[in-house]
Scaffold this motif. Structure first.
Motif, PDB file in Angstrom:
ATOM      1  N   LEU A 110       0.817  -1.210   0.000  1.00  0.00           N
ATOM      2  CA  LEU A 110       0.000   0.000   0.000  1.00  0.00           C
ATOM      3  C   LEU A 110       0.851   1.260   0.000  1.00  0.00           C
ATOM      4  N   GLY A 111       2.175   1.081   0.141  1.00  0.00           N
ATOM      5  CA  GLY A 111       3.092   2.212   0.070  1.00  0.00           C
ATOM      6  C   GLY A 111       3.480   2.804   1.397  1.00  0.00           C
ATOM      7  N   VAL A 112       2.965   2.255   2.506  1.00  0.00           N
ATOM      8  CA  VAL A 112       3.280   2.806   3.818  1.00  0.00           C
ATOM      9  C   VAL A 112       3.129   1.704   4.866  1.00  0.00           C
ATOM     10  N   LEU A 113       3.958   1.782   5.918  1.00  0.00           N
ATOM     11  CA  LEU A 113       3.799   0.880   7.061  1.00  0.00           C
ATOM     12  C   LEU A 113       3.109   1.657   8.180  1.00  0.00           C
ATOM     13  N   ILE A 114       1.990   1.143   8.634  1.00  0.00           N
ATOM     14  CA  ILE A 114       1.228   1.800   9.692  1.00  0.00           C
ATOM     15  C   ILE A 114       1.482   1.059  10.993  1.00  0.00           C
ATOM     16  N   THR A 115       1.969   1.786  11.989  1.00  0.00           N
ATOM     17  CA  THR A 115       2.292   1.158  13.267  1.00  0.00           C
ATOM     18  C   THR A 115       1.785   2.004  14.421  1.00  0.00           C
ATOM     19  N   VAL A 152      11.418  -8.291  23.198  1.00  0.00           N
ATOM     20  CA  VAL A 152      10.185  -7.530  23.023  1.00  0.00           C
ATOM     21  C   VAL A 152      10.530  -6.239  22.289  1.00  0.00           C
ATOM     22  N   LEU A 153       9.810  -5.986  21.198  1.00  0.00           N
ATOM     23  CA  LEU A 153      10.081  -4.812  20.364  1.00  0.00           C
ATOM     24  C   LEU A 153       8.823  -3.969  20.225  1.00  0.00           C
ATOM     25  N   ALA A 154       8.987  -2.632  20.279  1.00  0.00           N
ATOM     26  CA  ALA A 154       7.889  -1.769  19.865  1.00  0.00           C
ATOM     27  C   ALA A 154       7.604  -2.048  18.392  1.00  0.00           C
ATOM     28  N   PHE A 155       6.348  -1.978  18.004  1.00  0.00           N
ATOM     29  CA  PHE A 155       5.982  -2.364  16.649  1.00  0.00           C
ATOM     30  C   PHE A 155       6.663  -1.483  15.605  1.00  0.00           C
ATOM     31  N   ASP A 156       6.868  -0.201  15.924  1.00  0.00           N
ATOM     32  CA  ASP A 156       7.548   0.656  14.943  1.00  0.00           C
ATOM     33  C   ASP A 156       9.028   0.299  14.820  1.00  0.00           C
ATOM     34  N   GLU A 157       9.643  -0.212  15.885  1.00  0.00           N
ATOM     35  CA  GLU A 157      11.031  -0.661  15.803  1.00  0.00           C
ATOM     36  C   GLU A 157      11.114  -1.937  14.967  1.00  0.00           C
ATOM     37  N   ALA A 158      10.146  -2.834  15.131  1.00  0.00           N
ATOM     38  CA  ALA A 158      10.107  -4.030  14.299  1.00  0.00           C
ATOM     39  C   ALA A 158       9.968  -3.653  12.826  1.00  0.00           C
ATOM     40  N   ALA A 159       9.177  -2.614  12.548  1.00  0.00           N
ATOM     41  CA  ALA A 159       9.014  -2.140  11.171  1.00  0.00           C
ATOM     42  C   ALA A 159      10.316  -1.553  10.637  1.00  0.00           C
ATOM     43  N   ARG A 160      11.003  -0.795  11.477  1.00  0.00           N
ATOM     44  CA  ARG A 160      12.273  -0.192  11.039  1.00  0.00           C
ATOM     45  C   ARG A 160      13.284  -1.269  10.683  1.00  0.00           C
ATOM     46  N   GLN A 161      13.396  -2.313  11.512  1.00  0.00           N
ATOM     47  CA  GLN A 161      14.325  -3.398  11.211  1.00  0.00           C
ATOM     48  C   GLN A 161      13.930  -4.124   9.930  1.00  0.00           C
ATOM     49  N   TRP A 162      12.639  -4.312   9.727  1.00  0.00           N
ATOM     50  CA  TRP A 162      12.147  -4.980   8.518  1.00  0.00           C
ATOM     51  C   TRP A 162      12.563  -4.206   7.269  1.00  0.00           C
ATOM     52  N   LEU A 163      12.388  -2.903   7.304  1.00  0.00           N
ATOM     53  CA  LEU A 163      12.762  -2.068   6.161  1.00  0.00           C
ATOM     54  C   LEU A 163      14.268  -2.081   5.938  1.00  0.00           C
ATOM     55  N   GLU A 164      15.022  -1.982   7.011  1.00  0.00           N
ATOM     56  CA  GLU A 164      16.485  -1.898   6.918  1.00  0.00           C
ATOM     57  C   GLU A 164      17.084  -3.173   6.336  1.00  0.00           C
ATOM     58  N   VAL A 165      16.672  -4.319   6.839  1.00  0.00           N
ATOM     59  CA  VAL A 165      17.244  -5.579   6.365  1.00  0.00           C
ATOM     60  C   VAL A 165      16.842  -5.856   4.926  1.00  0.00           C
ATOM     61  N   ARG A 166      15.638  -5.519   4.556  1.00  0.00           N
ATOM     62  CA  ARG A 166      15.166  -5.746   3.191  1.00  0.00           C
ATOM     63  C   ARG A 166      15.682  -4.701   2.202  1.00  0.00           C
ATOM     64  N   GLY A 167      16.216  -3.615   2.725  1.00  0.00           N
ATOM     65  CA  GLY A 167      16.647  -2.539   1.839  1.00  0.00           C
ATOM     66  C   GLY A 167      15.485  -1.860   1.154  1.00  0.00           C
ATOM     67  N   ARG A 186      12.420   1.043   1.065  1.00  0.00           N
ATOM     68  CA  ARG A 186      12.114   2.393   1.557  1.00  0.00           C
ATOM     69  C   ARG A 186      10.608   2.606   1.521  1.00  0.00           C
ATOM     70  N   ARG A 187      10.040   2.767   2.699  1.00  0.00           N
ATOM     71  CA  ARG A 187       8.626   3.080   2.848  1.00  0.00           C
ATOM     72  C   ARG A 187       8.482   4.005   4.051  1.00  0.00           C
ATOM     73  N   PRO A 188       7.589   4.981   3.984  1.00  0.00           N
ATOM     74  CA  PRO A 188       7.336   5.788   5.175  1.00  0.00           C
ATOM     75  C   PRO A 188       6.651   4.956   6.254  1.00  0.00           C
ATOM     76  N   VAL A 189       6.975   5.252   7.507  1.00  0.00           N
ATOM     77  CA  VAL A 189       6.331   4.584   8.640  1.00  0.00           C
ATOM     78  C   VAL A 189       5.377   5.582   9.278  1.00  0.00           C
ATOM     79  N   LEU A 190       4.094   5.296   9.183  1.00  0.00           N
ATOM     80  CA  LEU A 190       3.068   6.174   9.720  1.00  0.00           C
ATOM     81  C   LEU A 190       2.681   5.674  11.104  1.00  0.00           C
ATOM     82  N   ARG A 191       2.925   6.497  12.108  1.00  0.00           N
ATOM     83  CA  ARG A 191       2.650   6.107  13.496  1.00  0.00           C
ATOM     84  C   ARG A 191       1.276   6.617  13.907  1.00  0.00           C
ATOM     85  N   LEU A 192       0.369   5.687  14.149  1.00  0.00           N
ATOM     86  CA  LEU A 192      -0.996   6.012  14.541  1.00  0.00           C
ATOM     87  C   LEU A 192      -1.375   5.209  15.777  1.00  0.00           C
ATOM     88  N   THR A 193      -2.294   5.757  16.559  1.00  0.00           N
ATOM     89  CA  THR A 193      -2.795   5.044  17.732  1.00  0.00           C
ATOM     90  C   THR A 193      -4.026   4.250  17.332  1.00  0.00           C
TER      91      THR A 193
END
Length: 258
Positions: free
Chosen positions: A156-161, A199-214, A216-223
């Motif tokens: 969808l072009g963005v990771l929502i966490t 134990v990882l915050a979900f946005d940190e898990a997303a950051r690692q996912w993007l980094e290892v895969r190389g 680039r997607r924006p990470v949108l932080r929502l409650t």
């Protein structure tokens, strides 16, 4: 020891079968469709928990049952497998003199108001009320489940966490080894939690996912709103139970994508 594994063709079942075989256990495995003999040493038997066909034959002359069969997010069919099928299986196992039934569930299933989790709670109740010795093993989310969630969002072009939500991904192989250990030790008559090593915050898990895969997607932080979001932020998807698995989220990602 002879052990029956239901749901043997699934993700966890495919890891449990070799774990038991490597421990010298004689393994019988169920499938809803006949399977050819591949010389693997697995005794495959056709059985259907929704109809009862083949279940009595499956539990005959086994010492323990590892009950992995599930059908998540399939409406009424989910409960036919998870609740009705579990009841049918436990009753047949009790009649056959099975000395241990191990049921797999999910960490937080009794604390998070999510449809499938509620089905697992009812499945647990069936096992606890069953007339045979039992164990329940709740695991945190598998690495592949979290990976798949991020993959779908990335399309969808963005990771929502929600940064307030913590995850504790666990390796399927680690859960399989824990199941093998519990089968070797016998029934506990209790609910055991088992999670990954961190134990990882979900946005940190997303950051690692993007980094290892190389990637680039924006990470949108929502409650995440409502009672479901509050339950997730309450830490109910994680556990401090020991021991834990050994494979971290980053180790899983590196092994898969690099």
């Amino acid at each position: 020891m002879r052990v029956l594994v239901t749901g043997a063709t699934g993700v966890l079942g495919s890891a449990v079968l070799p774990a038991l075989r490597e421990a010298g256990v004689a393994v019988r495995a169920t499938s809803r469709k006949p399977r050819p003999d591949t010389g693997s040493g697995i005794d495959w038997i056709t059985a259907d928990l929704t109809t009862g066909a083949g279940v009595a034959e499956a539990v005959a002359e086994v010492d323990a049952v590892v009950h992995l069969a599930a059908a998540p997010y399939k409406g009424k069919y989910t409960d036919r497998v998870e609740i009705d099928g579990t009841r049918l299986l436990t009753e047949a196992a009790a009649r056959a003199g099975v000395s241990h039934l191990l049921y797999t569930s999910i960490v937080g299933t009794d604390r998070v108001p999510w449809g499938y989790f509620q089905s697992k709670v009812r499945g647990e109740e069936v096992v606890r009320d069953a007339p045979l010795p039992w164990s329940i093993l709740r695991a945190t989310q598998f690495h592949a489940f979290v990976d798949r969630a991020f993959t779908m969002m990335a399309k969808l072009g963005v990771l929502i966490t929600d940064p307030g939500i913590a995850a504790q991904p666990v390796a399927v192989g680690d859960v399989a080894e824990r199941i093998r250990d519990r089968i070797e030790r016998g029934p506990s008559g209790s609910v055991e939690n088992f999670g990954g090593p961190e134990v990882l915050a979900f946005d940190e898990a997303a950051r690692q996912w993007l980094e290892v895969r190389g990637t680039r997607r924006p990470v949108l932080r929502l409650t995440l709103p409502g009672t479901l979001g509050a339950a997730f932020r309450g830490g109910h998807l994680t556990t401090d139970a020991q021991p834990t698995g050994t494979v971290s989220w980053q180790q899983y990602l590196v092994a898969k994508y690099r």
